[in-house]
Design a protein around this motif. Structure first.
Motif, PDB file in Angstrom:
ATOM      1  N   CYS A   1       0.847  -1.198   0.000  1.00  0.00           N
ATOM      2  CA  CYS A   1       0.000   0.000   0.000  1.00  0.00           C
ATOM      3  C   CYS A   1       0.884   1.249   0.000  1.00  0.00           C
ATOM      4  O   CYS A   1       1.715   1.422   0.901  1.00  0.00           O
ATOM      5  CB  CYS A   1      -0.901  -0.007   1.232  1.00  0.00           C
ATOM      6  N   PRO A   2       0.746   2.125  -1.009  1.00  0.00           N
ATOM      7  CA  PRO A   2       1.571   3.333  -1.037  1.00  0.00           C
ATOM      8  C   PRO A   2       1.233   4.267   0.114  1.00  0.00           C
ATOM      9  O   PRO A   2       0.083   4.299   0.593  1.00  0.00           O
ATOM     10  CB  PRO A   2       1.222   3.973  -2.389  1.00  0.00           C
ATOM     11  N   THR A   3       2.207   5.015   0.560  1.00  0.00           N
ATOM     12  CA  THR A   3       1.984   5.977   1.634  1.00  0.00           C
ATOM     13  C   THR A   3       1.257   7.199   1.089  1.00  0.00           C
ATOM     14  O   THR A   3       1.183   7.417  -0.127  1.00  0.00           O
ATOM     15  CB  THR A   3       3.323   6.424   2.243  1.00  0.00           C
ATOM     16  N   ASN A   4       0.732   8.009   1.999  1.00  0.00           N
ATOM     17  CA  ASN A   4       0.082   9.257   1.584  1.00  0.00           C
ATOM     18  C   ASN A   4       1.058  10.161   0.848  1.00  0.00           C
ATOM     19  O   ASN A   4       0.681  10.854  -0.105  1.00  0.00           O
ATOM     20  CB  ASN A   4      -0.491   9.982   2.803  1.00  0.00           C
ATOM     21  N   MET A   5       2.310  10.149   1.275  1.00  0.00           N
ATOM     22  CA  MET A   5       3.332  10.958   0.612  1.00  0.00           C
ATOM     23  C   MET A   5       3.543  10.483  -0.834  1.00  0.00           C
ATOM     24  O   MET A   5       3.642  11.286  -1.766  1.00  0.00           O
ATOM     25  CB  MET A   5       4.650  10.890   1.380  1.00  0.00           C
ATOM     26  N   GLU A   6       3.618   9.164  -1.023  1.00  0.00           N
ATOM     27  CA  GLU A   6       3.805   8.611  -2.376  1.00  0.00           C
ATOM     28  C   GLU A   6       2.629   8.949  -3.279  1.00  0.00           C
ATOM     29  O   GLU A   6       2.808   9.294  -4.456  1.00  0.00           O
ATOM     30  CB  GLU A   6       3.995   7.099  -2.293  1.00  0.00           C
ATOM     31  N   LEU A   7       1.422   8.868  -2.740  1.00  0.00           N
ATOM     32  CA  LEU A   7       0.239   9.223  -3.530  1.00  0.00           C
ATOM     33  C   LEU A   7       0.226  10.703  -3.862  1.00  0.00           C
ATOM     34  O   LEU A   7      -0.140  11.109  -4.977  1.00  0.00           O
ATOM     35  CB  LEU A   7      -1.030   8.834  -2.769  1.00  0.00           C
ATOM     36  N   SER A   8       0.630  11.518  -2.925  1.00  0.00           N
ATOM     37  CA  SER A   8       0.690  12.961  -3.152  1.00  0.00           C
ATOM     38  C   SER A   8       1.706  13.305  -4.244  1.00  0.00           C
ATOM     39  O   SER A   8       1.437  14.131  -5.126  1.00  0.00           O
ATOM     40  CB  SER A   8       1.047  13.684  -1.855  1.00  0.00           C
ATOM     41  N   LEU A   9       2.867  12.656  -4.193  1.00  0.00           N
ATOM     42  CA  LEU A   9       3.895  12.887  -5.207  1.00  0.00           C
ATOM     43  C   LEU A   9       3.423  12.433  -6.582  1.00  0.00           C
ATOM     44  O   LEU A   9       3.704  13.081  -7.601  1.00  0.00           O
ATOM     45  CB  LEU A   9       5.186  12.158  -4.824  1.00  0.00           C
ATOM     46  N   LEU A  10       2.702  11.311  -6.615  1.00  0.00           N
ATOM     47  CA  LEU A  10       2.163  10.811  -7.883  1.00  0.00           C
ATOM     48  C   LEU A  10       1.182  11.813  -8.481  1.00  0.00           C
ATOM     49  O   LEU A  10       1.246  12.125  -9.681  1.00  0.00           O
ATOM     50  CB  LEU A  10       1.466   9.472  -7.665  1.00  0.00           C
TER      51      LEU A  10
END
Length: 381
Positions: free
Chosen positions: A183-192
């Motif tokens: 599961c991607p982190t909130n930070m990873e989703l935000s960067l995406l």
């Protein structure tokens, strides 16, 4: 035993379904077999870090050359040079003039009917690929020791067309990469979302120009058969599609004024695909025909509900865990999108069923089945 695996496109940067499956197979074999010698035959490419050779796994890499030349001339030379006992050709075709026993993975025979819209459509590369398969596959099948395919649907179609006996063809399901269980982190989703300028809420679709992917029907469904409210709240994010191809289809649908409802993101690397599935509200896979449908399972693994087609292999793979529609009826697809996005109970039911469904598919299981086929085929040589 000395086992060769044809993996011509293993190192290419833009991998698609068959390439991903081969990569997972080789990695799996590397874990379970420390005895037999494996030779992975491939061409150089931009993603050579995706696989690291080990003691009994050797990568035999060649320069880039046209697919038919590499397969019919370069590959047989390498097979003889490395004294291969058994060659697994992984992507529908293989060398026609080779005495070494061949196991052929024939994913589908969608290409076989030259007059069909699916076989004769697409870009020049896709049409030439289908022509090559039509020339090679009927001549190759009688030379193969065993045919492997990826679903009961594909097995039935292949047997129906070529008259292959049951003992010469076997179904081996694909699996799901462990990457999709992270599961991607909130930070990873935000960067995406920042990198691709993604809309806050979106429906996800792979929209390449292969006719079987049903690009026009899917755009028609979303743009013309969903409510204005839905189109205001959600955008359709389309991967693997060029602007010029999108414009061509929009013009054919008289929908140029809806260009702002579509968000293109280009080709998505495997490592980012997980985050895309997690970020999406809904995944559309309304293909006209598929032999398996790997993205169905990948989306389910990420907890994103799926709408797919009620034909070909898709009901077999999705089971009851996806909403299945007639892909030739854009209105039906549009209504299905409305239903999933509007009814929380339906949405959650699809998510829950998806998590249960994916337990039936494993790359470890696939690898063990393939390994048994290698060993039993070698013993019969």
């Amino acid at each position: 035993m000395r086992i060769g695996i044809e993996a011509q496109r293993l190192f290419r940067t833009k991998k698609h379904g068959m390439d991903v499956v081969v990569l997972e197979l080789i990695k799996g074999l590397q874990q379970i077999d420390k005895v037999n010698q494996y030779f992975v035959f491939t061409k150089e490419g931009g993603d050579e870090k995706c696989f690291t050779p080990s003691g009994n796994f050797q990568v035999v890499k060649t320069g880039r050359s046209p697919y038919p030349f590499w397969e019919q001339f370069t590959l047989p030379v390498l097979v003889k040079k490395y004294k291969i006992d058994l060659l697994h050709c992984t992507s529908n075709t293989g060398p026609l003039f080779l005495k070494t026993p061949i196991l052929l993975t024939l994913h589908d025979i969608i290409f076989i009917n030259a007059g069909s819209k699916i076989a004769k459509g697409g870009n020049l590369y896709q049409r030439l690929g289908n022509l090559y398969r039509r020339l090679v596959v009927p001549r190759l099948i009688p030379r193969c020791k065993l045919i492997i395919t990826v679903s009961d649907y594909a097995k039935t179609e292949i047997q129906k067309y070529f008259g292959i006996d049951d003992h010469k063809i076997v179904k081996v399901y694909n699996g799901i990469s462990d990457e999709f269980k992270n599961c991607p982190t909130n930070m990873e989703l935000s960067l995406l979302k920042t990198k691709y300028a993604l809309p806050e809420k979106f429906v996800f679709f792979f929209g390449n120009t292969a006719p079987k992917k049903n690009l026009a029907g899917t755009l028609d469904a979303f743009l013309n058969h969903t409510s204005p409210h839905t189109r205001d709240r959600y955008r359709l994010v389309v991967a693997d599609l060029a602007e010029k191809d999108l414009i061509r289809v929009l013009r054919s649908l008289n929908s140029m004024d809806s260009r702002d409802k579509i968000h293109l993101v280009g080709y998505i690397q495997q490592k980012e695909l997980v985050s895309f599935f997690h970020a999406a509200e809904l995944f559309l896979y309304p293909s006209l025909v598929e032999s398996f449908g790997l993205p169905i399972l990948e989306s389910m693994t990420c907890g994103t509900p799926v709408i797919s087609s009620h034909n070909a292999s898709m009901p077999e793979i999705a089971g009851e865990a996806a909403l299945l529609v007639d892909p030739l009826q854009p209105k039906e697809l549009g209504m299905a999108v409305e239903d999933v996005l509007s009814f929380d109970k339906l949405y959650q039911r699809l998510v829950d069923l998806g998590f249960r469904r994916i337990k039936k598919f494993s790359y470890l299981t696939m690898t063990k089945q393939m390994h048994k086929l290698y060993l039993s085929s070698c013993r019969r040589v």
